[in-house]
Design a protein around this motif. Structure first.
Motif, PDB file in Angstrom:
ATOM      1  N   GLU A   1      -2.542   5.191   2.092  1.00  0.00           N
ATOM      2  CA  GLU A   1      -3.543   4.142   2.246  1.00  0.00           C
ATOM      3  C   GLU A   1      -3.309   3.294   3.486  1.00  0.00           C
ATOM      4  O   GLU A   1      -3.886   2.235   3.613  1.00  0.00           O
ATOM      5  CB  GLU A   1      -3.539   3.242   0.997  1.00  0.00           C
ATOM      6  CG  GLU A   1      -3.945   3.961  -0.284  1.00  0.00           C
ATOM      7  CD  GLU A   1      -3.794   3.098  -1.515  1.00  0.00           C
ATOM      8  OE1 GLU A   1      -2.895   2.223  -1.518  1.00  0.00           O
ATOM      9  OE2 GLU A   1      -4.564   3.276  -2.471  1.00  0.00           O
ATOM     10  N   THR A   2      -2.467   3.734   4.374  1.00  0.00           N
ATOM     11  CA  THR A   2      -2.203   2.956   5.574  1.00  0.00           C
ATOM     12  C   THR A   2      -3.433   2.941   6.468  1.00  0.00           C
ATOM     13  O   THR A   2      -4.286   3.839   6.413  1.00  0.00           O
ATOM     14  CB  THR A   2      -1.019   3.534   6.354  1.00  0.00           C
ATOM     15  OG1 THR A   2      -1.341   4.865   6.781  1.00  0.00           O
ATOM     16  CG2 THR A   2       0.241   3.549   5.500  1.00  0.00           C
ATOM     17  N   THR A   3      -3.508   1.937   7.312  1.00  0.00           N
ATOM     18  CA  THR A   3      -4.635   1.827   8.234  1.00  0.00           C
ATOM     19  C   THR A   3      -4.718   3.034   9.158  1.00  0.00           C
ATOM     20  O   THR A   3      -5.806   3.554   9.437  1.00  0.00           O
ATOM     21  CB  THR A   3      -4.498   0.539   9.072  1.00  0.00           C
ATOM     22  OG1 THR A   3      -4.482  -0.590   8.190  1.00  0.00           O
ATOM     23  CG2 THR A   3      -5.655   0.388  10.050  1.00  0.00           C
ATOM     24  N   ALA A   4      -3.572   3.510   9.612  1.00  0.00           N
ATOM     25  CA  ALA A   4      -3.557   4.658  10.528  1.00  0.00           C
ATOM     26  C   ALA A   4      -4.113   5.907   9.845  1.00  0.00           C
ATOM     27  O   ALA A   4      -4.885   6.668  10.450  1.00  0.00           O
ATOM     28  CB  ALA A   4      -2.134   4.914  11.017  1.00  0.00           C
TER      29      ALA A   4
ATOM     30  N   LEU B   1      -6.210   6.043   7.257  1.00  0.00           N
ATOM     31  CA  LEU B   1      -7.649   5.866   7.024  1.00  0.00           C
ATOM     32  C   LEU B   1      -8.428   5.996   8.332  1.00  0.00           C
ATOM     33  O   LEU B   1      -9.522   6.568   8.353  1.00  0.00           O
ATOM     34  CB  LEU B   1      -7.907   4.508   6.381  1.00  0.00           C
ATOM     35  CG  LEU B   1      -7.370   4.335   4.957  1.00  0.00           C
ATOM     36  CD1 LEU B   1      -7.567   2.896   4.486  1.00  0.00           C
ATOM     37  CD2 LEU B   1      -8.046   5.301   4.000  1.00  0.00           C
ATOM     38  N   ALA B   2      -7.871   5.465   9.424  1.00  0.00           N
ATOM     39  CA  ALA B   2      -8.544   5.563  10.725  1.00  0.00           C
ATOM     40  C   ALA B   2      -8.677   7.018  11.151  1.00  0.00           C
ATOM     41  O   ALA B   2      -9.715   7.427  11.696  1.00  0.00           O
ATOM     42  CB  ALA B   2      -7.774   4.769  11.777  1.00  0.00           C
ATOM     43  N   GLU B   3      -7.659   7.824  10.905  1.00  0.00           N
ATOM     44  CA  GLU B   3      -7.721   9.239  11.246  1.00  0.00           C
ATOM     45  C   GLU B   3      -8.755   9.962  10.397  1.00  0.00           C
ATOM     46  O   GLU B   3      -9.495  10.822  10.892  1.00  0.00           O
ATOM     47  CB  GLU B   3      -6.348   9.881  11.053  1.00  0.00           C
ATOM     48  CG  GLU B   3      -6.305  11.380  11.315  1.00  0.00           C
ATOM     49  CD  GLU B   3      -6.728  11.760  12.727  1.00  0.00           C
ATOM     50  OE1 GLU B   3      -7.165  12.920  12.918  1.00  0.00           O
ATOM     51  OE2 GLU B   3      -6.643  10.914  13.634  1.00  0.00           O
TER      52      GLU B   3
ATOM     53  N   ALA C   1       0.831  -1.202   0.000  1.00  0.00           N
ATOM     54  CA  ALA C   1       0.000   0.000   0.000  1.00  0.00           C
ATOM     55  C   ALA C   1       0.864   1.250   0.000  1.00  0.00           C
ATOM     56  O   ALA C   1       1.978   1.246   0.509  1.00  0.00           O
ATOM     57  CB  ALA C   1      -0.911   0.003   1.231  1.00  0.00           C
TER      58      ALA C   1
END
Length: 219
Positions: free
Chosen positions: A116-119, A121-123, A112
């Motif tokens: 596109e990292t999870t962090a 997207l979570a933010e 990715a």
């Protein structure tokens, strides 16, 4: 058991229809009622429903009906195991295409990008949720119909665009309201004050199963 969590149903069309239809009430109210001969019990059941299915009984389908070994009538009968009211309550219907390049390049070929990292997207989700609470005191998914009309206003052109798309797919009023909530959420994720045509179009693009059913009926 899935309260405040995820209820995942694999091979959705293999589930008994009456079992799937029993989920309609808790999906709307966030509560489940169990009645027996002498008593009734109520449990909290606010969960996120995630389902997976193959769109054809033959197991071979790459987005083009011609690629399936089953006939359109066989596919339509197979998908007919899912009732319209049940599908109405699924906001995101996403087609997952075959990815042969993944097999060729291996897992290392699908890294990715930093955005596109999870962090990240979570933010983005956390910011959108804060915006919703500040604007209306609840999440978009919790808006009732009256509040929905106030928060999710559309221009006359965008409203006509949405109504035309809803009529083309022969969707219900419930699907209209849920699509409107989704468009509002897409706008929030984009940090936009107003719902634009692009947000409405993206929300409608997440009706993959409804679109497939319409195509099958036209054949």
């Amino acid at each position: 058991m899935a309260h405040r969590g995820i209820l995942f149903l694999d091979e959705l069309t293999e589930m008994p229809r009456h079992v799937l239809d029993s989920l309609r009430e808790p999906l709307e109210s966030g509560r489940v009622f169990i009645s027996r001969a002498k008593q009734q019990t109520e449990y909290p059941a606010r969960f996120q429903l995630i389902c997976a299915l193959n769109p054809s009984p033959c197991g071979q389908f790459d987005g083009d009906i011609a690629s399936a070994r089953a006939t359109p009538d066989q596919i339509l009968k197979y998908l007919g195991r899912l009732s319209g009211p049940f599908l109405d309550r699924i906001d995101l219907q996403v087609e997952v295409p075959r990815q042969p390049e993944v097999l060729r390049h291996g897992p290392s070929g699908t890294t990715a990008t930093p955005s596109e990292t999870t962090a990240a997207l979570a933010e983005q989700v956390a910011v959108a949720r804060r915006r919703q609470y500040q604007r209306q005191g609840c999440l978009n998914s919790e808006l009732d119909v009256n509040k929905l009309q106030q928060v999710c206003t559309l221009s006359s052109g965008n409203h006509d665009f949405l109504v035309t798309a809803i009529e083309k797919l022969q969707l219900s009023h419930r699907a209209y309201h849920r699509t409107l909530r989704l468009a509002r959420t897409i706008a929030d994720l984009s940090e936009q004050k107003d719902i634009q045509r692009a947000h409405v179009a993206e929300a409608m693009s997440y009706r993959a199963l409804d679109t497939l059913l319409t195509r099958l009926k036209e054949l």
